[in-house]
Write a protein that holds these residues in place. Sequence first.
Motif, mmCIF file in Angstrom:
data_model
loop_
_atom_site.group_PDB
_atom_site.id
_atom_site.type_symbol
_atom_site.label_atom_id
_atom_site.label_comp_id
_atom_site.label_asym_id
_atom_site.label_seq_id
_atom_site.Cartn_x
_atom_site.Cartn_y
_atom_site.Cartn_z
ATOM 1 N N GLY A 5 0.816 -1.217 0.000
ATOM 2 C CA GLY A 5 0.000 0.000 0.000
ATOM 3 C C GLY A 5 0.846 1.262 0.000
ATOM 4 N N LEU A 6 1.954 1.255 0.758
ATOM 5 C CA LEU A 6 2.827 2.425 0.787
ATOM 6 C C LEU A 6 3.475 2.645 -0.572
ATOM 7 N N TYR A 7 3.930 1.546 -1.202
ATOM 8 C CA TYR A 7 4.533 1.696 -2.533
ATOM 9 C C TYR A 7 3.501 2.202 -3.542
ATOM 10 N N TYR A 8 2.308 1.650 -3.477
ATOM 11 C CA TYR A 8 1.266 2.059 -4.414
ATOM 12 C C TYR A 8 0.920 3.549 -4.230
ATOM 13 N N GLU A 9 0.874 3.993 -2.932
ATOM 14 C CA GLU A 9 0.583 5.407 -2.656
ATOM 15 C C GLU A 9 1.697 6.294 -3.206
ATOM 16 N N LEU A 10 2.934 5.805 -3.094
ATOM 17 C CA LEU A 10 4.063 6.549 -3.652
ATOM 18 C C LEU A 10 3.916 6.708 -5.160
ATOM 19 N N ASN B 95 0.974 9.195 -5.941
ATOM 20 C CA ASN B 95 1.172 10.609 -5.638
ATOM 21 C C ASN B 95 2.365 11.221 -6.346
ATOM 22 N N LYS B 96 3.416 10.438 -6.509
ATOM 23 C CA LYS B 96 4.645 11.027 -7.027
ATOM 24 C C LYS B 96 5.138 10.395 -8.329
ATOM 25 N N GLY B 97 4.582 9.291 -8.727
ATOM 26 C CA GLY B 97 4.948 8.689 -9.985
ATOM 27 C C GLY B 97 6.188 7.828 -9.941
ATOM 28 N N TYR B 98 6.806 7.665 -8.763
ATOM 29 C CA TYR B 98 8.003 6.837 -8.667
ATOM 30 C C TYR B 98 7.621 5.358 -8.709
ATOM 31 N N GLN B 99 8.381 4.579 -9.497
ATOM 32 C CA GLN B 99 8.116 3.155 -9.605
ATOM 33 C C GLN B 99 9.327 2.310 -9.233
ATOM 34 N N LEU C 111 12.294 1.264 -6.892
ATOM 35 C CA LEU C 111 12.862 1.286 -5.548
ATOM 36 C C LEU C 111 13.742 0.058 -5.381
ATOM 37 N N PRO C 112 14.832 0.164 -4.636
ATOM 38 C CA PRO C 112 15.695 -0.996 -4.415
ATOM 39 C C PRO C 112 14.978 -2.161 -3.745
ATOM 40 N N CYS C 113 13.905 -1.857 -3.020
ATOM 41 C CA CYS C 113 13.232 -2.898 -2.244
ATOM 42 C C CYS C 113 12.215 -3.699 -3.041
ATOM 43 N N LEU C 114 12.011 -3.370 -4.293
ATOM 44 C CA LEU C 114 10.924 -3.989 -5.037
ATOM 45 C C LEU C 114 11.132 -5.499 -5.180
ATOM 46 N N ASP C 115 12.380 -5.930 -5.386
ATOM 47 C CA ASP C 115 12.641 -7.364 -5.496
ATOM 48 C C ASP C 115 12.227 -8.097 -4.224
ATOM 49 N N SER C 116 12.609 -7.500 -3.085
ATOM 50 C CA SER C 116 12.266 -8.125 -1.800
ATOM 51 C C SER C 116 10.760 -8.166 -1.594
ATOM 52 N N LEU C 117 10.089 -7.073 -1.920
ATOM 53 C CA LEU C 117 8.646 -7.010 -1.746
ATOM 54 C C LEU C 117 7.953 -8.011 -2.664
ATOM 55 N N LYS C 118 8.438 -8.089 -3.910
ATOM 56 C CA LYS C 118 7.827 -9.007 -4.877
ATOM 57 C C LYS C 118 7.974 -10.451 -4.395
ATOM 58 N N GLU D 160 -9.373 -1.167 -10.021
ATOM 59 C CA GLU D 160 -10.197 -1.125 -8.812
ATOM 60 C C GLU D 160 -9.806 -2.237 -7.843
ATOM 61 N N HIS D 161 -9.398 -3.391 -8.422
ATOM 62 C CA HIS D 161 -8.999 -4.492 -7.562
ATOM 63 C C HIS D 161 -7.691 -4.188 -6.843
ATOM 64 N N ILE D 162 -6.747 -3.597 -7.607
ATOM 65 C CA ILE D 162 -5.471 -3.218 -6.988
ATOM 66 C C ILE D 162 -5.703 -2.200 -5.900
ATOM 67 N N GLN D 163 -6.551 -1.214 -6.173
ATOM 68 C CA GLN D 163 -6.812 -0.166 -5.192
ATOM 69 C C GLN D 163 -7.470 -0.738 -3.936
ATOM 70 N N SER D 164 -8.348 -1.718 -4.124
ATOM 71 C CA SER D 164 -9.001 -2.312 -2.952
ATOM 72 C C SER D 164 -8.016 -3.065 -2.086
ATOM 73 N N ILE D 165 -6.939 -3.576 -2.732
ATOM 74 C CA ILE D 165 -5.929 -4.335 -1.985
ATOM 75 C C ILE D 165 -5.051 -3.407 -1.162
ATOM 76 N N CYS D 166 -4.668 -2.293 -1.789
ATOM 77 C CA CYS D 166 -3.639 -1.449 -1.161
ATOM 78 C C CYS D 166 -4.164 -0.095 -0.730
ATOM 79 N N SER D 167 -5.477 0.026 -0.541
ATOM 80 C CA SER D 167 -6.033 1.323 -0.135
ATOM 81 C C SER D 167 -5.322 1.822 1.111
ATOM 82 N N PRO D 168 -4.649 2.959 1.012
ATOM 83 C CA PRO D 168 -3.835 3.437 2.150
ATOM 84 C C PRO D 168 -4.700 3.908 3.302
ATOM 85 N N LYS D 169 -4.171 3.755 4.521
ATOM 86 C CA LYS D 169 -4.836 4.271 5.721
ATOM 87 C C LYS D 169 -4.424 5.713 5.929
#
Length: 782
Positions: free
Chosen positions: A685-690, A693-697, A699-706, A771-780
């Motif tokens: 959710g934090l990555y998706y919000e990033l 809001n900012k268009g960044y895709q 990040l060094p952590c993406l492999d770990s997250l994936k 809509e499905h992605i957004q429902s998964i990662c809807s930020p708090k």
Amino acid sequence: MAANPISQGQGLAVFRKQLFSPSLKSNSQPASFLRCYSSQKTENHNENDEQQHRAKQPKSSTPKTKTAKDMARLVNTNPWSSELESSLSTISSSLSKTTVHQTLHLIKTPHKALQFFKWVEVMGFSHNDQSYFLMLEILGRARNLNAARNLLFSIEKKSNGAVKLEDRFFNSLIRNYGRAGLFQESIKLFTTMKSLGVSPSVVSFNSLLSILLKKGRTNMAKNVYDEMLSMYGVTPDTYTFNILIRGFCMNSMVDEGYRFFKDMSGFRCDPDVITYNTLVDGLCRAGKVEIAHNVVKGMSKRSGDLTPNVVTYTTLIRGYCVKQEIDKALCILEEMTTRGLKPNGFTYNTLIKGLCEAQKLDKIKEILEGTMIGGEFTPDTCTFNTLMHSHCNAGNLDEALKVFAKMSELKVPPDSATYSVLIRSLCQRGDYPRAEELFDELSKKEILLRDDGCKPLVASYNPIFGYLSSNGKTQKAEEVFRQLMRRGTQDPLSYKTLIMGNCKEGTYEAGYELLVWMLRRDFVPDEEIYVSLIDGLLQKGKPLLAQQTLEKMLKSSHLPQTSTFHSLLAELLKQHCARESASFVTLMLEKKIRQNINLSTHLVRLLFSRGLRDKAFEIVGMLYENGYSIKMEELVCFLCQSRKLLEACEMLQFSLQKHQSVDIDNFNQVIVGLCDINKLSEAFGLYYELVENKGYQQLPCLDSLKSALEVAGRSVEAEFLSKRIPRQQLLDKSGKSRLQLCCCPPRTTSSQRLFDPSSQFHPDPTSQPLEHIQSICSPKLI
């Protein structure tokens, strides 16, 4: 006060030598206002029979009376203990109401009376309304007001409902609050009485009206009077009108007082001699002595039973003396004796005071010789005070001290006025050591606490207070000042002198206590008092007291400097006062006080460290709403180090919403940490919000997250990330991987990134809907 008698020969010798000393005839400065330096109390006509709480002791000794005397003697001569209780039990196995009430009357100290009151209750005695009222009066008159209040509100519980709250219980405490100068407490208690369903009686209203008018609150008194008539339908009595007439006349509103005098007939209240004396006194104080004299002449015409008394004529004599019309004052004295009225000590002392100021020394000699030979008048404390006052006014302090010595020689007891005039004059001459000696004597003998003396004036002691406070003796000055407070007399300058003295000596807590008393008596401290106390309390490491002081300062309509707010907040944070610091920042924002980003960040860190996450988020939100910010990167690093990764995630989401620049490495650190604790929804959710809001895709952590998402079986999110993992690391100009969000391109909407061919966001046509992605990662959101 009945002074010790002086033999006629001694008295004449004293007054011929002292009163008619040549030094008194020169450099006399007439007083601007005639004050009677009487040691006797003025007769109080504003109280009714319910206040006569001290029952007269029976003339003949009865068994119950003897038992009461024996018990009181034991209580008075022994400290309270189990042994004393055992001794009391042996005197009387069963306690009657008469015995208990008489014993309470005879016990000398209020705290022991209260202990006895509680003890008899333990022994099975059931208190009734009379004993509760008696105990309230004992405590109230001794200024043990907190104990009296606690007792009042425990009556129904202690008696199991047998004794109901009555207006007279409240009236007792209302009066005693007034005597102590706490008129605000009187008003609060009056309001509480009404809220509890206890209807105020005419005595209740009379008590409150008297207190308000003594404090000069004439408008409030009018409102209370109107409430008395319209809301409660209470009919005023003669006491009511006497209070109103005197109160308004004493506040220089003689016309208003006279209007109440005329209103009496409408309520079928016949004015008595006290009413007329009150009106005459008000007219004389307003300088309308001739009108007052005419009012006196008209008394007999209104009613054959209504005739002037000694008080009436003494008041007229004083009025003429104030106007320096001594011949007319002497005519009043003659008129008085012609009517068969015998002048009393007040009358002669009033006349002597006027004659002294008019330098009619021969006339004083004539009066004294005539009255003393005939036994009509014996010089008393008031007479000596008058003489000393005249000497001091004429600059003859040495002569005044000789009179003071003669008082002691003749065993004439001094009162507060005796000491005040001498101490003030000694201070004016610069003889502070001698003034301090008299001051110590005054304190030791507790002369100010005597009810049989005239009410002392605090202002008279300001010079000695100032001297003592400037020389490290504030505590000595405060002891006497507290005696004055117990008498219900006060002065704002004295409060300031003692508070500043405590600040100078580093006893800031004592200064704060005086500040509280000052405010309770409805005085407004100036800015210097507040600033001195706040600075000193901070130096002593007492930020909570400093905070309370600052809050009182704001209520007094003084706004401290911004630096004062920051210093106080810094000390609160230093002592880890999390809740108090948060409350203080809220206050600062309400008062539009500029924030310090370092202090704000420190506060939020402290709140998180104390587990007050909701309050931390609330404070951050308030700061940003008011145009301030915190050091977000520092806070996120702190939260990560503290393993508060969920809070760090929320703070980063908040920073994205507020478009605040945050190092991209902070996002990477938080996402990695969330993966480590298996909070994959929050990490994604934090990555998706990033991205949103900012268009960044990248990040060094993406492999770990994936990888973590794939292990968890969350293929949709993993597929979403796989399409955004870069083929090579994007580097900035310096070759580092740190990308500042402040350099981000303008934000685009989700739909634009999904379907714009030029966008970095290229969804797989076979992937899940947005809509499905957004429902998964809807930020708090915070």
